[in-house]
Design an enzyme around this catalytic site. Structure first.
Site, PDB file in Angstrom:
ATOM      1  N   THR A 133       0.695  -1.410   0.235  1.00  0.00           N
ATOM      2  CA  THR A 133      -0.014  -0.001  -0.038  1.00  0.00           C
ATOM      3  C   THR A 133       0.837   1.271   0.010  1.00  0.00           C
ATOM      4  O   THR A 133       2.130   1.299   0.446  1.00  0.00           O
ATOM      5  CB  THR A 133      -0.755   0.037   1.151  1.00  0.00           C
ATOM      6  OG1 THR A 133      -1.342  -1.449   1.518  1.00  0.00           O
ATOM      7  CG2 THR A 133      -2.015   1.036   1.138  1.00  0.00           C
ATOM      8  N   ARG A 143     -10.955  -9.630  -4.438  1.00  0.00           N
ATOM      9  CA  ARG A 143     -10.398  -9.495  -3.079  1.00  0.00           C
ATOM     10  C   ARG A 143     -10.174  -7.988  -2.873  1.00  0.00           C
ATOM     11  O   ARG A 143      -9.702  -7.373  -3.468  1.00  0.00           O
ATOM     12  CB  ARG A 143      -8.803 -10.209  -2.978  1.00  0.00           C
ATOM     13  CG  ARG A 143      -8.181 -10.079  -1.837  1.00  0.00           C
ATOM     14  CD  ARG A 143      -7.264  -8.955  -1.700  1.00  0.00           C
ATOM     15  NE  ARG A 143      -6.456  -9.050  -0.314  1.00  0.00           N
ATOM     16  CZ  ARG A 143      -5.517  -8.133  -0.013  1.00  0.00           C
ATOM     17  NH1 ARG A 143      -5.631  -6.852  -0.871  1.00  0.00           N
ATOM     18  NH2 ARG A 143      -5.124  -8.100   1.042  1.00  0.00           N
ATOM     19  N   VAL A 144     -10.632  -7.778  -1.448  1.00  0.00           N
ATOM     20  CA  VAL A 144     -10.486  -6.601  -0.876  1.00  0.00           C
ATOM     21  C   VAL A 144      -9.837  -6.552   0.567  1.00  0.00           C
ATOM     22  O   VAL A 144     -10.121  -7.492   1.298  1.00  0.00           O
ATOM     23  CB  VAL A 144     -11.974  -5.648  -0.508  1.00  0.00           C
ATOM     24  CG1 VAL A 144     -11.606  -4.526   0.089  1.00  0.00           C
ATOM     25  CG2 VAL A 144     -12.662  -5.712  -1.922  1.00  0.00           C
ATOM     26  N   GLY A 145      -8.704  -5.782   0.581  1.00  0.00           N
ATOM     27  CA  GLY A 145      -7.905  -5.967   2.081  1.00  0.00           C
ATOM     28  C   GLY A 145      -8.332  -4.789   2.814  1.00  0.00           C
ATOM     29  O   GLY A 145      -9.576  -4.448   2.790  1.00  0.00           O
ATOM     30  N   ASP A 146      -7.492  -4.182   3.441  1.00  0.00           N
ATOM     31  CA  ASP A 146      -7.768  -3.248   4.682  1.00  0.00           C
ATOM     32  C   ASP A 146      -7.921  -1.855   4.030  1.00  0.00           C
ATOM     33  O   ASP A 146      -8.311  -1.063   4.775  1.00  0.00           O
ATOM     34  CB  ASP A 146      -6.719  -3.424   5.799  1.00  0.00           C
ATOM     35  CG  ASP A 146      -5.322  -3.061   5.307  1.00  0.00           C
ATOM     36  OD1 ASP A 146      -4.736  -3.617   4.316  1.00  0.00           O
ATOM     37  OD2 ASP A 146      -4.607  -1.842   5.570  1.00  0.00           O
ATOM     38  N   THR A 171      -0.069  -0.403   6.478  1.00  0.00           N
ATOM     39  CA  THR A 171       0.379  -1.317   5.543  1.00  0.00           C
ATOM     40  C   THR A 171       0.718  -2.272   5.827  1.00  0.00           C
ATOM     41  O   THR A 171       1.141  -2.582   7.085  1.00  0.00           O
ATOM     42  CB  THR A 171       1.446  -0.263   4.598  1.00  0.00           C
ATOM     43  OG1 THR A 171       2.002  -1.298   3.488  1.00  0.00           O
ATOM     44  CG2 THR A 171       2.539  -0.048   5.582  1.00  0.00           C
ATOM     45  N   GLY A 172       0.378  -3.242   4.889  1.00  0.00           N
ATOM     46  CA  GLY A 172       0.566  -4.714   5.292  1.00  0.00           C
ATOM     47  C   GLY A 172      -0.387  -5.664   4.684  1.00  0.00           C
ATOM     48  O   GLY A 172      -1.001  -5.378   3.806  1.00  0.00           O
ATOM     49  N   ILE A 173      -0.298  -6.940   5.353  1.00  0.00           N
ATOM     50  CA  ILE A 173      -1.336  -8.131   4.706  1.00  0.00           C
ATOM     51  C   ILE A 173      -2.724  -7.715   5.282  1.00  0.00           C
ATOM     52  O   ILE A 173      -3.025  -7.764   6.599  1.00  0.00           O
ATOM     53  CB  ILE A 173      -1.014  -9.532   5.144  1.00  0.00           C
ATOM     54  CG1 ILE A 173       0.466  -9.519   4.759  1.00  0.00           C
ATOM     55  CG2 ILE A 173      -1.736 -10.463   4.875  1.00  0.00           C
ATOM     56  CD1 ILE A 173       1.140 -10.973   4.967  1.00  0.00           C
ATOM     57  N   GLY A 174      -3.782  -7.227   4.700  1.00  0.00           N
ATOM     58  CA  GLY A 174      -4.937  -6.865   4.898  1.00  0.00           C
ATOM     59  C   GLY A 174      -5.732  -8.098   5.669  1.00  0.00           C
ATOM     60  O   GLY A 174      -6.500  -7.531   6.722  1.00  0.00           O
TER      61      GLY A 174
END
Length: 298
Positions: free
Chosen positions: A181, A209-212, A231-234
């Protein structure tokens, strides 16, 4: 009368990125300051900073967004929020050059989040041209990903590579045998806060797919006491409502440096995560991986 504060812009280029890319974050932060100097507000500055990061091409956002598993589709998320009531986001947006500008436009509608085909149609209605250019850098990164998915080492921590083939939902057949991100937080001289985030999605991921990033309280939050970007793995970040959790600690009086460090510490070490934040007293950034970032003050 509101006490005049030092204008501050903090940017990041994604947890797991290279500090060799700090220069792009510095350029983006200065673009945000320039927008403030030109009469823009905190949200204008945050958006200007993220536009610079989207246009850079080295970060997973905008022009640098990762290709989906089919090697053609690009799905992007973005969000904006400030302490004066603005809130807008897009999810799974395709064929747009600067998703953060579309998110800012959504903030002017009756809604806060638009997704998929509706988000793209809105982008056209709002005057944003169709944009779908894929660079050689993106193609090379996709080729490396597909090679990884064809091997034994998991491309995503805790998820078997086979799962992406078992649940494949693209129009084309799978071609293997298998997150990043950008963001900015701003405090302007009047003490207003804003955050803007953008991502080119996660790789690997299923279509849709939707993350954070576009989820309020997970990837971003701004209020009267500050602004936070994650930022990172949602899939892991959303379980902690990480942005709002960190914001709550700051609003409760915790030192901003301690708040971002504590937030990163909520996730296991093997999960990429980074946080930037700004409040009335200062700014902070922390990650459990290398994370290109910058802080600029007026």
């Amino acid at each position: 009368m509101t006490k005049q504060l030092q204008a501050t812009v903090v940017t990041h280029g994604g947890a797991g990125g290279s500090r060799d890319q700090d220069d792009g974050c510095v350029f983006a932060a200065r673009a945000g300051l320039d927008r403030l100097a030109g009469g823009g507000g905190a949200l204008d500055a945050a958006v200007a900073a993220v536009v610079a990061l989207e246009d850079d091409g080295r970060y997973n956002a905008g022009s640098g967004s990762v290709l989906c598993l089919d090697g053609h589709t690009v799905e992007m998320d973005a969000a904006v929020m400030d302490s004066q009531g603005a809130l807008g986001a897009v999810a799974c947006l395709q064929r747009a050059k600067n998703p953060v500008l579309v998110a800012q436009a959504v903030a002017r509608t009756p809604h806060w989040l638009l997704a998929g085909e509706g988000a793209e149609r809105f982008a056209r209605t709002a005057g944003f041209a169709i944009h779908h250019e894929i660079s050689e850098r993106q193609r090379a990164k996709h080729a490396r990903l597909m090679a990884t998915l064809g091997g034994q080492e998991p491309a995503t921590p805790g998820i078997a590579n086979r799962a992406f083939k078992d649940y494949w939902n693209y129009d084309t057949p799978p071609a293997f045998t298998p997150c990043d991100t950008v963001g900015a937080v701003v405090r302007d001289g009047a003490g207003n806060f804003a955050v803007a985030c953008s991502t080119g999605g996660s790789a690997p991921s299923l279509l849709g797919r939707v993350g954070d990033t576009p989820i309020i309280g997970s990837g971003f939050y701004a209020g009267a006491d500050g602004a936070v970007a994650i930022t990172g793995i949602g899939e892991h970040i959303v379980r902690h409502l990480l942005a709002y959790t960190v914001y709550g600690w700051i609003a409760g009086g915790m030192a901003i440096g301690e708040a971002v460090r504590r937030g990163v510490g909520l996730l296991p070490q093997e999960i990429d995560v980074g946080i930037i934040a700004v409040d009335r007293t200062g700014a902070a950034m922390h990650s459990n991986r290398e994370m290109p970032c910058a802080e600029e003050r007026a």
